[in-house]
Write an enzyme that holds these catalytic residues in place. Structure first.
Site, PDB file in Angstrom:
ATOM      1  N   GLU A 106       0.828  -1.202   0.000  1.00 17.63           N
ATOM      2  CA  GLU A 106       0.000   0.000   0.000  1.00 17.63           C
ATOM      3  C   GLU A 106       0.855   1.242   0.000  1.00 17.63           C
ATOM      4  OE1 GLU A 106      -2.768   0.079   3.276  1.00 17.63           O
ATOM      5  OE2 GLU A 106      -2.885  -2.096   3.122  1.00 17.63           O
ATOM      6  N   CYS A 127       2.896   8.281   2.042  1.00 19.97           N
ATOM      7  CA  CYS A 127       3.309   7.303   3.037  1.00 19.97           C
ATOM      8  C   CYS A 127       3.698   6.037   2.273  1.00 19.97           C
ATOM      9  CB  CYS A 127       2.119   7.063   3.965  1.00 19.97           C
ATOM     10  SG  CYS A 127       2.393   5.810   5.189  1.00 19.97           S
ATOM     11  N   CYS A 134       5.596  -7.593   7.639  1.00 20.75           N
ATOM     12  CA  CYS A 134       6.569  -7.106   8.617  1.00 20.75           C
ATOM     13  C   CYS A 134       6.856  -8.215   9.615  1.00 20.75           C
ATOM     14  CB  CYS A 134       6.024  -5.883   9.352  1.00 20.75           C
ATOM     15  SG  CYS A 134       7.234  -5.195  10.519  1.00 20.75           S
ATOM     16  N   CYS A 138       4.260  -6.263  16.068  1.00 22.46           N
ATOM     17  CA  CYS A 138       3.621  -5.423  17.083  1.00 22.46           C
ATOM     18  C   CYS A 138       2.160  -5.848  17.182  1.00 22.46           C
ATOM     19  CB  CYS A 138       3.738  -3.948  16.712  1.00 22.46           C
ATOM     20  SG  CYS A 138       5.455  -3.447  16.520  1.00 22.46           S
ATOM     21  N   CYS A 141      -0.808  -4.057  15.091  1.00 22.45           N
ATOM     22  CA  CYS A 141      -0.569  -3.601  13.719  1.00 22.45           C
ATOM     23  C   CYS A 141      -1.011  -4.616  12.669  1.00 22.45           C
ATOM     24  CB  CYS A 141       0.915  -3.297  13.555  1.00 22.45           C
ATOM     25  SG  CYS A 141       1.366  -2.791  11.897  1.00 22.45           S
ATOM     26  N   LEU A 237       6.901   4.820  19.495  1.00 23.47           N
ATOM     27  CA  LEU A 237       7.160   4.543  20.912  1.00 23.47           C
ATOM     28  C   LEU A 237       6.023   3.698  21.514  1.00 23.47           C
ATOM     29  CD1 LEU A 237       9.620   5.263  22.517  1.00 23.47           C
ATOM     30  CD2 LEU A 237       8.390   7.204  23.472  1.00 23.47           C
ATOM     31  N   ASN A 312      -6.385   3.183  15.150  1.00 22.21           N
ATOM     32  CA  ASN A 312      -7.338   2.793  14.107  1.00 22.21           C
ATOM     33  C   ASN A 312      -7.658   1.319  14.260  1.00 22.21           C
ATOM     34  OD1 ASN A 312      -7.786   5.108  12.423  1.00 22.21           O
ATOM     35  ND2 ASN A 312      -5.658   4.928  11.795  1.00 22.21           N
ATOM     36  N   CYS A 355      -2.069   1.938   7.706  1.00 26.29           N
ATOM     37  CA  CYS A 355      -1.388   1.193   6.654  1.00 26.29           C
ATOM     38  C   CYS A 355      -1.411  -0.307   6.934  1.00 26.29           C
ATOM     39  CB  CYS A 355       0.064   1.627   6.576  1.00 26.29           C
ATOM     40  SG  CYS A 355       0.289   2.990   5.476  1.00 26.29           S
TER      41      CYS A 355
HETATM   42  N1  SAH Z   1       7.569  -0.202  11.017  1.00 24.16           N
HETATM   43  C1  SAH Z   1       7.685   1.199  11.164  1.00 24.16           C
HETATM   44  C2  SAH Z   1       6.954   1.999  10.109  1.00 24.16           C
HETATM   45  C3  SAH Z   1       5.603   1.538   9.664  1.00 24.16           C
HETATM   46  S1  SAH Z   1       4.251   1.697  10.756  1.00 24.16           S
HETATM   47  C4  SAH Z   1       7.218   1.603  12.530  1.00 24.16           C
HETATM   48  O1  SAH Z   1       6.647   0.788  13.223  1.00 24.16           O
HETATM   49  O2  SAH Z   1       7.474   2.741  12.896  1.00 24.16           O
HETATM   50  C5  SAH Z   1       3.836   3.412  10.741  1.00 24.16           C
HETATM   51  C6  SAH Z   1       3.144   3.854  12.021  1.00 24.16           C
HETATM   52  O3  SAH Z   1       1.764   3.385  12.052  1.00 24.16           O
HETATM   53  C7  SAH Z   1       3.813   3.305  13.277  1.00 24.16           C
HETATM   54  O4  SAH Z   1       3.945   4.279  14.246  1.00 24.16           O
HETATM   55  C8  SAH Z   1       2.823   2.236  13.691  1.00 24.16           C
HETATM   56  O5  SAH Z   1       2.980   1.930  15.024  1.00 24.16           O
HETATM   57  C9  SAH Z   1       1.506   2.883  13.338  1.00 24.16           C
HETATM   58  N2  SAH Z   1       0.363   1.971  13.343  1.00 24.16           N
HETATM   59  C10 SAH Z   1       0.357   0.648  13.101  1.00 24.16           C
HETATM   60  N3  SAH Z   1      -0.896   0.149  13.229  1.00 24.16           N
HETATM   61  C11 SAH Z   1      -1.691   1.184  13.572  1.00 24.16           C
HETATM   62  C12 SAH Z   1      -3.089   1.313  13.846  1.00 24.16           C
HETATM   63  N4  SAH Z   1      -3.899   0.281  13.770  1.00 24.16           N
HETATM   64  N5  SAH Z   1      -3.566   2.533  14.191  1.00 24.16           N
HETATM   65  C13 SAH Z   1      -2.737   3.600  14.224  1.00 24.16           C
HETATM   66  N6  SAH Z   1      -1.427   3.546  13.959  1.00 24.16           N
HETATM   67  C14 SAH Z   1      -0.896   2.353  13.640  1.00 24.16           C
HETATM   68 FE1  SF4 Z   2       6.043  -3.725  11.779  1.00 24.24          FE
HETATM   69 FE2  SF4 Z   2       3.685  -2.662  12.269  1.00 24.24          FE
HETATM   70 FE3  SF4 Z   2       5.430  -2.965  14.258  1.00 24.24          FE
HETATM   71 FE4  SF4 Z   2       5.898  -1.102  12.344  1.00 24.24          FE
HETATM   72  S1  SF4 Z   2       4.199  -1.116  13.828  1.00 24.24           S
HETATM   73  S2  SF4 Z   2       7.366  -2.603  13.192  1.00 24.24           S
HETATM   74  S3  SF4 Z   2       5.008  -2.159  10.560  1.00 24.24           S
HETATM   75  S4  SF4 Z   2       4.468  -4.637  13.072  1.00 24.24           S
END
Ligand code: SAH
Ligand code: SF4
Length: 374
Positions: A106, A127, A134, A138, A141, A237, A312, A355
């Site tokens: 995406e 973006c 990934c 996390c 995510c 963070l 989200n 995303c």
């Molecule tokens: N892997 C990198 C970059 C991609 S994620 C990282 O983790 O920083 C980009 C941002 O979107 C990160 O801060 C991630 O924690 C956040 N993100 C992931 N899932 C999300 C969700 N469901 N709602 C809001 N932000 C989210």
């Molecule tokens: Fe990977 Fe999502 Fe964690 Fe970013 S927030 S490191 S994209 S699992």
């Protein structure tokens, strides 16, 4: 001995082709020279692609046709296929793209965003994704839900920018590596793509208009700080103490907060750039005022800006965003302590969320469709 295999080898080597968007001016110059093609052609070709934003070899009119046809085969100018575009012009637009091996990523275009890193009103932020899936898992995510597939190549990163500009008819003036994937886990391709995006012979976007977001790969944060360009850094963070952060981000067990903050301090010291902390607000998980206070301490120590992001919702995951009043008091707590904090209210929130979700919906949707057709 199998002579035919030996005989075929040179043909295979000849058929090797390298996508044009993977080259820098320097590497293309060397490459062409090794093919006995004049050095100045490299500059000419990249000017067509990046300054004039042409997306096909056929438009490179000052190249002799025979040369063009020859180069097109050896250095194809390839773009992903656009599967869907969701959203509208004045909201967030999401592009679901299919790569040559059928994997999907995406890319999200955010117009003149209210609070996203910005003061200027004509900002068009893209973006971009850095990986398919990934590996960092996390808990909140969507990108990591189906695991890690592969790194994106340099040209797959660069082509997201050129493709969206082509479709939208607008220049991108801000790029954030906040799409799918962990950019620092694809460090070599990331930095080569950034070189192309930043270079005067390339997309020519100022380094301070490029932000890389990481979940906290400490050694790569230090490598990134040592790069010559003044590219911005955002840290995901999402937890201000090890206890809370480790619950939702497995990487915190490998690089706990103390080490992460030390690496951040190194970046701030090396760069004349502000650091940003991204902090998703997840109800009952990390939205307590004790977290806000600990977050304020980290931010003040590093003079970091804090971007709060109401979570989200992701289908299939149990997390929710906190109420507006909890969001507000969390923000107030930071501001009272003198932290520069904003809350991100995405215009496109209702249609697309974060995303990784569009691709997931597509994958899950396809699975449903195939079930129905059985
Ligand atoms: N892997 C990198 C970059 C991609 S994620 C990282 O983790 O920083 C980009 C941002 O979107 C990160 O801060 C991630 O924690 C956040 N993100 C992931 N899932 C999300 C969700 N469901 N709602 C809001 N932000 C989210
Ligand atoms: Fe990977 Fe999502 Fe964690 Fe970013 S927030 S490191 S994209 S699992």
């Amino acid at each position: 001995m199998n002579h035919s295999a030996v005989h075929h080898l040179p043909i295979l080597l000849q058929s090797r082709n390298t996508p044009l968007l993977s080259f820098s001016l320097e590497t293309l110059t060397d490459e062409l020279q090794s093919q006995n093609i004049a050095r100045y052609r490299a500059h000419q070709i990249l000017e067509w692609v990046y300054q004039k934003r042409n997306t096909s070899w056929h438009e490179m009119l000052n190249l002799p046709i025979a040369l063009r046809e020859d180069l097109e085969i050896r250095y194809p100018l390839l773009f992903p296929e656009v599967i869907t575009v969701s959203g509208s012009r004045d909201t967030t637009q999401k592009f679901l793209l299919r790569l040559a091996d059928q994997e999907m990523i995406e890319t999200v275009l955010i117009p003149a965003s209210p609070a996203l890193y910005g003061e200027d009103s004509d900002r068009r932020t893209l973006c971009v994704s850095s990986q398919v899936g990934c590996a960092y898992g996390c808990k909140f995510c969507a990108s990591g839900l189906d695991g890690f597939k592969r790194n994106l190549s340099v040209e797959e990163i660069v082509s997201q920018v050129l493709l969206v500009e082509k479709i939208s008819g607008e220049r991108i003036n801000n790029i954030v590596f906040m799409g799918m994937g962990e950019p620092f886990a694809n460090f070599d391709h990331l930095t080569r793509a950034i070189e192309i995006i930043n270079a005067p012979w390339g997309i020519h976007l100022a380094a301070r208009k490029i932000t890389v977001s990481t979940s906290g790969l400490v050694p790569r944060i230090r490598d990134f700080a040592d790069l010559p360009q003044q590219v911005r850094l955002a840290i995901s963070l999402h937890g201000a103490t090890d206890e809370v952060r480790s619950q939702i981000m497995p990487i915190n067990k490998r690089y706990p907060l103390a080490e992460l903050m030390e690496a951040c301090a190194y970046y701030v010291e090396r760069k004349k750039q502000l650091l940003t902390f991204e902090y998703i607000l997840i109800a009952g998980v990390n939205d307590q005022l004790t977290q806000a206070r600990a977050l304020a301490d980290h931010a003040l120590r590093l003079r970091a800006k804090v971007n709060l992001i109401p979570y989200n919702k992701v289908e299939g995951l149990p997390w929710d965003r906190p109420s507006e009043s909890i969001q507000r008091s969390f923000l107030a707590q930071l501001r009272e302590r003198g932290v520069a904090a904003t809350i991100r209210r995405e215009k496109g929130h209702d249609i697309d969320a974060a995303c990784g979700q569009l691709r997931r919906r597509e994958l899950v949707g396809n699975a449903d469709a195939s079930l129905q057709s059985v």
